[in-house]
Design an enzyme around this catalytic site. Sequence first.
Site, PDB file in Angstrom:
ATOM      1  N   ASP A  40       0.781  -1.263  -0.020  1.00 51.48           N
ATOM      2  CA  ASP A  40       0.096   0.136   0.127  1.00 51.48           C
ATOM      3  C   ASP A  40       0.929   1.241   0.058  1.00 51.48           C
ATOM      4  O   ASP A  40       1.869   1.323   1.013  1.00 51.48           O
ATOM      5  CB  ASP A  40      -0.898   0.068   1.175  1.00 51.48           C
ATOM      6  N   ASP A  41       0.753   2.209  -0.866  1.00 50.59           N
ATOM      7  CA  ASP A  41       1.417   3.305  -1.099  1.00 50.59           C
ATOM      8  C   ASP A  41       2.918   3.346  -0.895  1.00 50.59           C
ATOM      9  O   ASP A  41       3.641   3.782  -0.415  1.00 50.59           O
ATOM     10  CB  ASP A  41       1.044   4.399   0.247  1.00 50.59           C
ATOM     11  N   CYS A  93      -6.226   3.571  -3.888  1.00 52.14           N
ATOM     12  CA  CYS A  93      -6.185   2.261  -3.221  1.00 52.14           C
ATOM     13  C   CYS A  93      -7.444   1.462  -3.726  1.00 52.14           C
ATOM     14  O   CYS A  93      -7.487   0.343  -4.445  1.00 52.14           O
ATOM     15  CB  CYS A  93      -6.423   2.198  -1.845  1.00 52.14           C
ATOM     16  N   ARG A 152      -7.385  -2.001  -6.317  1.00 53.23           N
ATOM     17  CA  ARG A 152      -7.921  -3.416  -5.773  1.00 53.23           C
ATOM     18  C   ARG A 152      -9.268  -3.973  -6.430  1.00 53.23           C
ATOM     19  O   ARG A 152      -9.188  -5.269  -6.858  1.00 53.23           O
ATOM     20  CB  ARG A 152      -8.360  -3.189  -4.164  1.00 53.23           C
ATOM     21  N   LYS A 207      -5.860  -5.978   4.176  1.00 55.89           N
ATOM     22  CA  LYS A 207      -6.642  -4.999   4.004  1.00 55.89           C
ATOM     23  C   LYS A 207      -7.899  -5.222   2.960  1.00 55.89           C
ATOM     24  O   LYS A 207      -7.212  -5.466   1.911  1.00 55.89           O
ATOM     25  CB  LYS A 207      -5.804  -3.384   3.697  1.00 55.89           C
ATOM     26  N   HIS A 248     -11.046  -2.977   2.340  1.00 58.31           N
ATOM     27  CA  HIS A 248     -11.549  -1.485   1.745  1.00 58.31           C
ATOM     28  C   HIS A 248     -12.311  -1.793   0.157  1.00 58.31           C
ATOM     29  O   HIS A 248     -12.078  -0.730  -0.499  1.00 58.31           O
ATOM     30  CB  HIS A 248     -10.287  -0.822   1.508  1.00 58.31           C
ATOM     31  N   HIS A 263       1.007   1.841   3.991  1.00 59.34           N
ATOM     32  CA  HIS A 263       0.229   3.062   4.276  1.00 59.34           C
ATOM     33  C   HIS A 263       0.444   3.615   5.655  1.00 59.34           C
ATOM     34  O   HIS A 263       0.927   2.865   6.675  1.00 59.34           O
ATOM     35  CB  HIS A 263      -1.303   2.637   4.186  1.00 59.34           C
ATOM     36  N   ASP A 301      -0.264  -0.820  -4.941  1.00 56.74           N
ATOM     37  CA  ASP A 301      -1.485  -0.155  -5.161  1.00 56.74           C
ATOM     38  C   ASP A 301      -1.380   0.992  -5.870  1.00 56.74           C
ATOM     39  O   ASP A 301      -2.452   1.291  -6.609  1.00 56.74           O
ATOM     40  CB  ASP A 301      -2.419  -0.396  -4.220  1.00 56.74           C
ATOM     41  N   ASN A 302      -0.704   1.932  -5.853  1.00 54.76           N
ATOM     42  CA  ASN A 302      -0.428   3.426  -6.169  1.00 54.76           C
ATOM     43  C   ASN A 302       0.958   3.957  -5.812  1.00 54.76           C
ATOM     44  O   ASN A 302       1.843   3.047  -4.885  1.00 54.76           O
ATOM     45  CB  ASN A 302      -1.575   4.393  -5.760  1.00 54.76           C
ATOM     46  N   LYS A 349       0.714   9.714  -5.222  1.00 50.92           N
ATOM     47  CA  LYS A 349      -0.604   8.927  -5.233  1.00 50.92           C
ATOM     48  C   LYS A 349      -1.960  10.030  -5.277  1.00 50.92           C
ATOM     49  O   LYS A 349      -1.619  11.247  -4.718  1.00 50.92           O
ATOM     50  CB  LYS A 349      -0.724   8.097  -3.925  1.00 50.92           C
TER      51      LYS A 349
END
Length: 754
Positions: A41-42, A79, A83, A137, A139, A232, A338-339, A399
Site C-alpha cells: 500500500d502506498d 487504493c 483493488r 486490508k 477496503h 500506508h 496499489d499506487n 498517489k
Amino acid sequence: MTRPSKFEGSIGRTVADSEAWFDDPPHPADGAPNVVVVLLDDTGFAQFGCYGSDIETPNVDALAADGLQFTNFHVTPLCSPTRASLLTGRSQHAVGMRAVSNFRTGFPNQLGHISNHAATVAEVLREEGYATFCAGKWHLAPMEQCSAAGPFDQWPLARGFDRFYGFLEGETDQFNPQLVADNHPIDPPAGPEDGYHVSEDLVDQLLRMISDSKGVRPDKPFFGYLPFGATHAPHQAPPEYLAKYRGRYDEGWDVVRERWFRRQIELGVIPDHTELAPRNPGVDAWDDLPENQQRLNARLQEAFAAFLDHTDVQIGRLVDGLRHLGQLDNTILVVMADNGASQEGGPFGVMHEMKFFNGIFETADTAIERIDDIGGPHSHTNYPWGWAQAGNSPFKWYKQNTHEGGVHVPMIVHWPAGIAEEHRGTKRDQFTYVADIVPTIYDLLGVTPPSTYRGIDQLPVTGHSFRSILDDAAAPATNTLQYFEMGGSRALVSGSLKAVQKHTPGADYDTETWELYDLVADPSECNDLADDQPDRLAELIELWWAEADRHGVLPLDDRTIELFGARFRDHSPHPADKRYVYRPPMSAIAAQAAAAIGGRSFDLTARVTREAGDEGVLFATGTENSGITVFVQDDRLVVDYNAFDDHTVVESEVPVPEGESVLTATFRRGEGRTGSIEVFVDGVSCGTGETELYMRMISSVGASVGYDHGSAVSSRYDSPFTFSGDLHELVIDLVSRPAPGAAEAEARAEMSRQ
C-alpha cells in the site's frame, strides 16, 4: 458456473432397481498452479532495493532475481480502485469503484463496492475448485456496512474468499489493529508489549489457512491474496527496525533522491536517457530547511524505511512458508503496489495524521519534543512530500495524481515451474496495467471467466493477458491503450504517447491544460510536447472521452466533502434522530458505523448497576494517540478527553452510588476550537472541564462499549478495563450539527485512509 442441484441417475422402488449418480465438484487439472498476490500500500516505484532505493528489501529483491521484474507497470492512483481492478480484471469505473469505498454517489461508477456484475478472481477460481484465502486490508465495502451488524454481502467471504483475516478499513494501527476474522470482529492476539505487529500476524494467518487446506486436500490448489496495511500510514515498525535506520537519511531527500535515481539507471530499471523530474511544487530544497525540520523529516523517513524493511521480512516468511509446504515452485507469486507514494503527509510531514485532519499544523520545533515516538505505538506518522517524491523517483507527483508518480509502481512475477530458467532475473519493460493481471492468471490456468455468475450477467473482462511476454522479453505489449482518471484528473496512454491533465477541483474541465509526453523518449514526463503536437494531443483527448464512455467513467466527479454525508441516508447505522442506543455485550464498532461524534456536541448516558468497587470503561473511541473515554474508577465517574496527548480529565466530585444509577457526560462544542465537558450522577452536575481542542476528527479506530478496544485512550488504566458492573444501556444523543470544518476534516481523512 454455479452447479444447480440435479440428479441424472434413476430411482426405483428399491436400491436394486435404482441407479446411483454422483455430482462430482469441479477440480482443477492435476498440477494446476497456486496463485498468490501480495499487495503493498502506498509503495512508490523506487522504494524496493531492486528498483533503486537503499532500503533493505532482500526478500523482494530475491524474488525479482529469480523471477521477472516489470519496469513499466501501472495502476490506478488510489487504493480501492486499484483493488477493484486487480480482483476483477476490469476497469475500476466499470465495476463501481472510481474512488475509495467510503462513499456512494448514486452513479454506477461509484457504488462503494465491486459490482455484482463483475465476479472477482476469488469467485471465479473457487467455482473452478480452488481454495481461496485473503489476509489483510479489504477496503472494498461501504464503510458504514463494516460493523458486526453488516450487511456482509460485500465482505470478502461474500465475494469469493473461503477465509478472511484482516481489517476492512482503509488503514489501521499496526500495533493495535481493528481486526475481523471471516465475518466477525476479533481482538488482536497480542499487543505491542508482546512484540505484536499486524503484518506478522497476517502472514501467520495466511500460512495457517494454506497449511490447513493442503494438509487435508493436497490435491486442491489455492488462491491467496495478501494485501498488507504496509506501507500506508501510520508508519510503524518494531524498535529494532527503527534503530537500524537511525541517521540513514540525514543527508536529506535531494541527495538521497539523486542517489536512488543513479542506481535505477545502473540497475536498468529506467533507461539511461531518463531525466530526474524537478522537485514538485511545495517541496523545498533540503538545505533550505531549518535544522529541527531536517531532524524531524529524516526521522519520518527512517520510520517508513523500517516499516518497508519489516514488511519485506514478512514477505520472506511467506516465501519460506510456501517452500516448507512444498508449494513455492508451482505458485504464481505476484508482488506489487496499489499506487505511488503518498502525499497525505503534506509539505512538512505529520507526527499524528489526525492532527493534520483537525487543521493543526504542528511546527517542527514543537514536534521535535516527541521525535523518539516516531514509528512506535505512540505515533501515527506520515512523511512529507519530499520523501514521497523520492519514493516515486524518477517521476513527479504522487498517489491520487494521474502523472507517473501516482500510477507507475513496481511489480514482480515469480513462478519457478512456469518461467524458464534462462528468463529468470530479467526485466520486462512493456506497458502493463493492473486490470491485466487477472486475465493473465486466467490465461495461465486455462480458465474462462463466466458470462453469468449466480444468475447475474457479467461485464466483459477488459484487461489484456500479458502471458506472451513472460517467456519473450521482446514480445510486443498486449495493452497499448489505457485510460486513467481520479477525481477529475485524467490521462491516456496510447502506444508511447501519454496525454495527462492534473485537475483542480471546481475548475472547468474543458479549459484546463493538458500535457503531452513521449514515454519512450521521456519516461519521467519532463518535456511537454503539447505545444509542438497540438493535433496529436487533441486526438488523444478525444480518444480519452471515447474510452471514458466505453468503461463507464462518466460523469466526471471531483466532489469530496459533499459525498461523505451520504452514509447518513435511510437504512444506515446513523439514525435520523441522531440517537444511538447500545446494549452490551457488543464487538468493537467500526469508525464509520459508530456514533458520529467528531466535531459535534453530544450527550452520553449510561444506565448501570454496580456494587462498591465495580469499575471499568463504559464507552471509548480512538487510541492512546487520540480519543475519548468515559469510565468508572475508584467509585468516580471519569471522562478523559485525549486530544493528541493533551488530556482533559473530568472526575465526578461525588461517588457513583451502589445499585442502579444513571451516569451522564455532556460534550459541548465551544467557540473556535474549544469545548467543554460536564459529568452528572443521577442528573446532578458534579464536575466540569474545558478543552482547548474539540476534535473534529478523532481517530481511524472506532468505538467500544463496556471496554476499551486496542490501546488505552487514558493512561489511568490498561486496556480493555472491562466494566465489572452491569452496563444495561448506553445512549449517545447528538445535540448539534458538526463544527464548522468538521465535514471537510472528515472528508480529507477518509480520502487519505485508502
